[in-house]
Design an enzyme around this catalytic site. Sequence first.
Site, PDB file in Angstrom:
ATOM      1  CB  SER A 226      -8.683   4.974   7.510  1.00 35.96           C
ATOM      2  OG  SER A 226      -9.131   5.029   6.197  1.00 35.96           O
TER       3      SER A 226
ATOM      4  NE  ARG B 135     -10.204  10.289   9.329  1.00 33.38           N
ATOM      5  CZ  ARG B 135      -9.366   9.546   8.588  1.00 33.38           C
ATOM      6  NH1 ARG B 135      -9.764   8.369   8.127  1.00 33.38           N
ATOM      7  NH2 ARG B 135      -8.163   9.949   8.331  1.00 33.38           N
TER       8      ARG B 135
ATOM      9  CG  HIS C  90      -1.716   1.269   1.346  1.00 31.48           C
ATOM     10  ND1 HIS C  90      -2.898   1.433   0.650  1.00 31.48           N
ATOM     11  CD2 HIS C  90      -1.516   2.432   2.025  1.00 31.48           C
ATOM     12  CE1 HIS C  90      -3.382   2.636   0.905  1.00 31.48           C
ATOM     13  NE2 HIS C  90      -2.567   3.264   1.736  1.00 31.48           N
TER      14      HIS C  90
END
Length: 463
Positions: A203, A188, A91
């Site tokens: 998250s 958020r 990621h």
Amino acid sequence: MTQTIHPIDVILHKRDGHVLTDAEIQVFIHALVERTLSRQLVTDAQIAAFLMAVFQRGLNPQELATLTDAMRHSGETFDAAPLHTFTVDKHSTGGVGDKTSLLVAPILAAAGLASPNSAGTPGICVPMISGRSLGHTGGTLDKLETIPGFNTQLTLDQFCQTLKKCGAALVGQTPRLVPADRILYALRDHTGTVESPFLICASIMSKKLAEDLKALVLDVKVGSGAFMPTYEQSKLLAQLMVETGEASGTRTVALLTNHDEPLGRFAGNWVEVWECVDILQNKRHPMSSDLIELSNILAGWMLHFAGHSATPEAGAKLSDEILLSGDAFKAWLRMVATQCGDVSVFHDSAAHHQPTASRTLTATHSGYLSSMDCKQVGWAVQRLGAGRAKPGDPVSAHAGIEMHAKLGDEIKTGQPLVTLFSEDASLLDEPEAMLRETLHIAPAPPQLKPLLREVIAKTSPTI
Ligand code: URA
């Protein structure tokens, strides 16, 4: 008698600086997802208050692990057990021109296909659930969807079948996967609580861990194109993500990588696929060398975790060999075709690039390309049409930029610096001005930072 937990008590405890219990966090996350069914249990105002309390007070490692786990299990999750394989993913915390996923996935898939297990399944699988462009950074799904027919919306069953056949699948989030993140993220965005390293960690990690991973390699950007404003904050985020991943039983490493300029030659949508396909076909453009290096570093760690190399460095070497052998290109073609993409466009990727307008910015004086605000370059790319102002907006397939120089390159007056592409000529002016403002040419070469700045791992020391 067990005591009932009320959402307001969870908010008050965090607001007043107490440590939340596992039960308090679990009940709160359960309630906020259930509410979307029953509409009653917890209000938006309460969720927002909870987010602000966490933003202000932070979370200790146990609270963060529990929050991440509760979010991960707030909806359906992928179950890799039937594949009997080593599941590994990467990621990146956003990036301009960061297309490493399009190289790393086929490299790992090729290694996995070459080492099937006794069930005939690839020995390594990359179940990559990716995101879309938002803000100044691009999104893997938007890039992939420029391949005619490519389907990023697979069911979990189709996802599993693709992994079995191809060793990698690149898909989007389903509405039922980690629904707590969708609810929290939307709030958020409206309550000034996006930039909490604790909330960002929960998250990102809740979604990645929902892929049922054995190992995860994180690329956390530092520099002018990074999501976090300082090196220290990027490092804190990296440390939190590594701790959280390891606490859930997933081998996790984070690489702090320099991001002061776009990665590779192109930034945009189709142009980034084109750059990767060139690399997969061994057409290595000099402007792509940082992209190739970073992809090999990331893939090297993944191969190392999967037991295919003794060290991450040996893994990076193996990754480059897989690229050069053409096996990664074969794995790419197999995956794209299985996800219904038209592979014939790769016969002539340049011909598939069809912007209706383009403009090249040239150097007004000689010197060295010394600095740029990489975030501003990213915003220029998005304003050419490659990105979206809000979730759900369409993106342009052929908008983007081609960089003609890297930081530190010697520049002569009149030399091309960057070419802008758009599908709407009226969109060229603002990005041109933004790029002209931010690309600086100085008389002396700049001090360049290495691509890999630091490795954050549970056991390995920093480099
Ligand atoms: N990406 C995510 O998925 N979540 C965040 O909070 C930030 C970046």
